[in-house]
Design a protein around this motif. Sequence first.
Motif, PDB file in Angstrom:
ATOM      1  N   PRO A  54      42.909  45.241  43.768  1.00 23.32           N
ATOM      2  CA  PRO A  54      42.223  44.505  44.837  1.00 23.32           C
ATOM      3  C   PRO A  54      41.313  43.431  44.225  1.00 23.32           C
ATOM      4  O   PRO A  54      40.556  43.704  43.302  1.00 23.32           O
ATOM      5  N   VAL A  55      41.405  42.239  44.742  1.00 25.88           N
ATOM      6  CA  VAL A  55      40.552  41.134  44.311  1.00 25.88           C
ATOM      7  C   VAL A  55      39.419  41.003  45.325  1.00 25.88           C
ATOM      8  O   VAL A  55      39.667  40.803  46.515  1.00 25.88           O
ATOM      9  N   ARG A  56      38.178  41.127  44.843  1.00 27.87           N
ATOM     10  CA  ARG A  56      37.017  41.158  45.735  1.00 27.87           C
ATOM     11  C   ARG A  56      36.144  39.909  45.573  1.00 27.87           C
ATOM     12  O   ARG A  56      36.177  39.245  44.536  1.00 27.87           O
ATOM     13  N   ALA A  57      35.373  39.640  46.617  1.00 26.52           N
ATOM     14  CA  ALA A  57      34.493  38.472  46.604  1.00 26.52           C
ATOM     15  C   ALA A  57      33.329  38.649  45.644  1.00 26.52           C
ATOM     16  O   ALA A  57      32.863  37.674  45.046  1.00 26.52           O
ATOM     17  N   ASP A  58      32.871  39.894  45.458  1.00 26.49           N
ATOM     18  CA  ASP A  58      31.733  40.151  44.587  1.00 26.49           C
ATOM     19  C   ASP A  58      31.979  41.428  43.800  1.00 26.49           C
ATOM     20  O   ASP A  58      32.924  42.171  44.073  1.00 26.49           O
ATOM     21  N   ALA A  59      31.129  41.692  42.839  1.00 20.05           N
ATOM     22  CA  ALA A  59      31.272  42.849  41.960  1.00 20.05           C
ATOM     23  C   ALA A  59      30.717  44.095  42.626  1.00 20.05           C
ATOM     24  O   ALA A  59      29.697  44.647  42.206  1.00 20.05           O
ATOM     25  N   SER A  60      31.400  44.555  43.668  1.00 18.65           N
ATOM     26  CA  SER A  60      30.937  45.720  44.415  1.00 18.65           C
ATOM     27  C   SER A  60      32.086  46.311  45.213  1.00 18.65           C
ATOM     28  O   SER A  60      32.946  45.584  45.721  1.00 18.65           O
ATOM     29  N   GLU A  61      32.082  47.641  45.332  1.00 18.68           N
ATOM     30  CA  GLU A  61      33.082  48.314  46.148  1.00 18.68           C
ATOM     31  C   GLU A  61      32.928  47.967  47.621  1.00 18.68           C
ATOM     32  O   GLU A  61      33.870  48.070  48.400  1.00 18.68           O
ATOM     33  N   ASP A  62      31.726  47.557  48.010  1.00 16.47           N
ATOM     34  CA  ASP A  62      31.467  47.192  49.394  1.00 16.47           C
ATOM     35  C   ASP A  62      31.899  45.766  49.714  1.00 16.47           C
ATOM     36  O   ASP A  62      31.923  45.371  50.880  1.00 16.47           O
ATOM     37  N   SER A  63      32.206  44.998  48.680  1.00 16.87           N
ATOM     38  CA  SER A  63      32.608  43.609  48.898  1.00 16.87           C
ATOM     39  C   SER A  63      34.015  43.568  49.494  1.00 16.87           C
ATOM     40  O   SER A  63      34.875  44.375  49.143  1.00 16.87           O
ATOM     41  N   PRO A  64      34.292  42.634  50.407  1.00 18.74           N
ATOM     42  CA  PRO A  64      35.605  42.590  51.050  1.00 18.74           C
ATOM     43  C   PRO A  64      36.733  42.276  50.078  1.00 18.74           C
ATOM     44  O   PRO A  64      36.549  41.527  49.114  1.00 18.74           O
ATOM     45  N   VAL A  65      37.898  42.866  50.327  1.00 18.40           N
ATOM     46  CA  VAL A  65      39.101  42.603  49.530  1.00 18.40           C
ATOM     47  C   VAL A  65      39.746  41.334  50.066  1.00 18.40           C
ATOM     48  O   VAL A  65      40.141  41.262  51.227  1.00 18.40           O
ATOM     49  N   LEU A  66      39.867  40.320  49.223  1.00 14.79           N
ATOM     50  CA  LEU A  66      40.414  39.034  49.632  1.00 14.79           C
ATOM     51  C   LEU A  66      41.899  38.907  49.350  1.00 14.79           C
ATOM     52  O   LEU A  66      42.594  38.122  50.000  1.00 14.79           O
ATOM     53  N   LEU A 118      39.093  30.058  42.447  1.00 11.61           N
ATOM     54  CA  LEU A 118      37.746  30.489  42.796  1.00 11.61           C
ATOM     55  C   LEU A 118      37.359  31.713  41.971  1.00 11.61           C
ATOM     56  O   LEU A 118      38.220  32.551  41.667  1.00 11.61           O
ATOM     57  N   PRO A 119      36.089  31.839  41.596  1.00 13.19           N
ATOM     58  CA  PRO A 119      35.649  33.020  40.848  1.00 13.19           C
ATOM     59  C   PRO A 119      35.610  34.242  41.756  1.00 13.19           C
ATOM     60  O   PRO A 119      34.988  34.223  42.822  1.00 13.19           O
ATOM     61  N   ARG A 120      36.299  35.301  41.337  1.00 19.16           N
ATOM     62  CA  ARG A 120      36.346  36.550  42.084  1.00 19.16           C
ATOM     63  C   ARG A 120      36.116  37.703  41.109  1.00 19.16           C
ATOM     64  O   ARG A 120      35.912  37.499  39.912  1.00 19.16           O
ATOM     65  N   TRP A 121      36.200  38.947  41.623  1.00 18.62           N
ATOM     66  CA  TRP A 121      35.914  40.115  40.791  1.00 18.62           C
ATOM     67  C   TRP A 121      36.956  41.195  41.003  1.00 18.62           C
ATOM     68  O   TRP A 121      37.466  41.382  42.120  1.00 18.62           O
TER      69      TRP A 121
END
Length: 301
Positions: A116-128, A155-158
């Motif tokens: 999963p590629v996320r918007a921020d470095a967190s499990e709570d961040s949405p999967v994009l 774009l930078p993702r996490w």
Amino acid sequence: MTQTSKPGRRRKPVVRDPWYVRARKHTAIATGVASLGVAAVASLGTSSVTVADATHVSHTTSESAPAGSGDIVTEALDGAAPVRTSRSSAERAPLPSAVEAEAMIEGSLYAQKTVPVRADASEDSPVLATVAKGKTLQVTGETRGGWTQVVHNDLPRWVATKLVDEEEPKLAPEEGTLSTAPCGIGSGVESGLQADTVRVYRAVCARFPQITSYGGLAGRGEHATGHSLDIMVGGQLGWDIAAFLQANRVELGVSYLIYEQRIWTVQRGGEGWRGMSDRGGATANHYDHVHVTTFGNAGSL
């Protein structure tokens, strides 16, 4: 001695209104209270909006506030309300351009599972987005706890660090995606082949790039009609390719396979691989290639 009684006041009898009169009075009282409540709420709402607007104006410069601006509700109804801009948007860092994003890349890592590629470095961040196992991810070299920064769609993702690695994972036959892209070694093999046979050629070429030799259209049997393809390989790798074709038989339109003097067919798939008679040589007995025959145009890929 006889006492005379003093005249007293008589209580007037209480005369009650009929029930239907009392009912009308109660209804009128209730309606009046409700009306007062609505008016009070409306007044409160208007006051709060006006206060909020006044607070907003106090935080803006005199240049940005229009002359003679009044109640925001009245202005909105008149179509004269000024456009309100969010202060937080002005404080947000601008997104990098494609060139800047490219400059951030320091290398690449393989997805060890579906990532999963996320918007921020967190499990709570949405999967994009998600990246399939075996695909590469471009990384910036920046990490944060258990997270690795990647560049996805410029774009930078996490992504979770535990899901990526420098070593390319081995895909099970049913894992990964099936490629429909033209084979890198050329499209000459595709000449005269049926649609399903082309699907097999491209999918095998993408999954097993170490295979560089194929046999396509020929003047014998189902090779003559473009329904068959020979994948020139030996040993365990041939069985890996056969398993890959079995697992994806529906998408690729596979009818049957032959390898190392054994045959597997869709019609009798429950019987597994069955032995074949000796045809007298390594090539005739399919020890140096996997033979695949397709239905022609039944694949769903």
